[in-house]
Design a protein around this motif. Structure first.
Motif, mmCIF file in Angstrom:
data_model
loop_
_atom_site.group_PDB
_atom_site.id
_atom_site.type_symbol
_atom_site.label_atom_id
_atom_site.label_comp_id
_atom_site.label_asym_id
_atom_site.label_seq_id
_atom_site.Cartn_x
_atom_site.Cartn_y
_atom_site.Cartn_z
ATOM 1 N N GLN A 41 30.723 29.944 48.673
ATOM 2 C CA GLN A 41 30.930 30.170 50.103
ATOM 3 C C GLN A 41 31.542 31.846 50.089
ATOM 4 N N GLY A 42 31.580 31.926 49.056
ATOM 5 C CA GLY A 42 32.248 33.530 48.872
ATOM 6 C C GLY A 42 32.629 34.052 47.205
ATOM 7 N N SER A 43 33.291 35.542 47.040
ATOM 8 C CA SER A 43 32.721 36.409 46.268
ATOM 9 C C SER A 43 34.306 37.282 45.933
ATOM 10 N N GLN A 44 34.353 36.792 45.012
ATOM 11 C CA GLN A 44 35.673 38.332 44.472
ATOM 12 C C GLN A 44 35.482 39.681 43.376
ATOM 13 N N GLU A 62 40.175 46.424 48.449
ATOM 14 C CA GLU A 62 39.584 45.173 48.586
ATOM 15 C C GLU A 62 38.243 44.312 47.988
ATOM 16 N N PRO A 63 39.164 43.321 47.663
ATOM 17 C CA PRO A 63 38.427 42.595 46.042
ATOM 18 C C PRO A 63 37.363 41.609 46.615
ATOM 19 N N ASP A 64 37.856 41.090 48.146
ATOM 20 C CA ASP A 64 36.801 40.161 48.648
ATOM 21 C C ASP A 64 35.225 40.100 49.232
ATOM 22 N N GLY A 69 29.941 44.242 52.480
ATOM 23 C CA GLY A 69 28.934 44.101 52.864
ATOM 24 C C GLY A 69 28.263 43.123 52.468
ATOM 25 N N ILE A 70 28.367 42.036 51.741
ATOM 26 C CA ILE A 70 27.523 40.971 51.202
ATOM 27 C C ILE A 70 27.391 39.713 52.617
ATOM 28 N N GLN A 71 26.642 39.767 52.995
ATOM 29 C CA GLN A 71 27.413 38.087 53.731
ATOM 30 C C GLN A 71 27.291 36.789 53.269
ATOM 31 N N CYS A 72 28.123 35.789 54.048
ATOM 32 C CA CYS A 72 28.678 34.894 53.085
ATOM 33 C C CYS A 72 28.703 34.305 54.312
ATOM 34 N N PRO A 73 28.111 32.645 54.054
ATOM 35 C CA PRO A 73 27.823 32.386 52.862
ATOM 36 C C PRO A 73 26.736 32.355 51.602
ATOM 37 N N ILE A 74 27.130 33.180 49.869
ATOM 38 C CA ILE A 74 25.659 33.326 49.760
ATOM 39 C C ILE A 74 24.786 32.536 49.511
ATOM 40 N N LYS A 100 34.223 48.231 34.060
ATOM 41 C CA LYS A 100 33.345 47.042 34.030
ATOM 42 C C LYS A 100 33.478 46.826 35.353
ATOM 43 N N TRP A 101 33.158 46.593 36.394
ATOM 44 C CA TRP A 101 33.044 45.723 37.782
ATOM 45 C C TRP A 101 31.737 44.357 38.037
ATOM 46 N N VAL A 102 32.968 43.336 37.841
ATOM 47 C CA VAL A 102 32.480 41.979 37.915
ATOM 48 C C VAL A 102 32.462 41.570 38.938
ATOM 49 N N LEU A 103 31.547 40.495 40.119
ATOM 50 C CA LEU A 103 31.730 40.061 41.055
ATOM 51 C C LEU A 103 31.727 38.812 40.810
ATOM 52 N N VAL A 104 32.975 37.315 41.024
ATOM 53 C CA VAL A 104 32.576 36.035 40.795
ATOM 54 C C VAL A 104 32.584 35.412 41.658
ATOM 55 N N ASP A 105 31.732 33.964 41.662
ATOM 56 C CA ASP A 105 31.532 32.952 42.596
ATOM 57 C C ASP A 105 32.816 32.535 42.935
ATOM 58 N N ASP A 106 32.674 30.914 43.529
ATOM 59 C CA ASP A 106 33.366 29.935 43.991
ATOM 60 C C ASP A 106 33.819 29.199 42.814
#
Length: 122
Positions: A41-44, A62-64, A69-74, A100-106
């Motif tokens: 549903q989202g990403s952080q 903007e951590p969201d 640029g990401i169209q959610c839900p993924i 170090k850049w991380v994008l996490v899911d729900d």
């Protein structure tokens, strides 16, 4: 370390050579193209400065990921372009480190994770 996605391209601009020369008081553009292996549903985003094998949290405006640029839900199997800014504050020390850049899911699993060597300069 990208478990739930795979990176196709990472672009840090301007950064003509590595380590990236990050000038204090300047903002850098981040563009990551990745494909997702899962639905979310989202990403952080979580950004760290890695020094002596220690991750120091690096605040970004903007951590969201859904506002970056990401169209959610993924959706599974789709490709996405993640766009963000890396502001380099004037009070940061002049040092070499790894960003170090991380994008996490729900589920707090990594959609992507990448690292880049940088040099913070005045």
């Amino acid at each position: 370390g990208s478990k739930d996605g795979s990176i196709q391209e990472v672009n840090v601009s301007p950064c003509p050579t590595q380590p990236c020369q990050l000038h204090k008081g300047t903002s850098y553009s981040i563009n990551v193209t990745f494909s997702s292996k899962i639905e979310s549903q989202g990403s952080q985003a979580k950004v760290y400065g890695e020094m002596l094998h220690v991750d120091i949290p690096f605040p970004i405006p903007e951590p969201d990921g859904c506002k970056s640029g990401i169209q959610c839900p993924i959706q599974k199997g789709r490709s996405y372009s993640y766009l963000n800014k890396l502001p380099v504050k004037s009070e940061y020390p002049s040092i070499k480190l790894i960003v170090k850049w991380v994008l996490v899911d729900d589920q707090d699993q990594m959609l992507f994770c990448w690292k880049i060597p940088v040099q913070i300069t005045s």
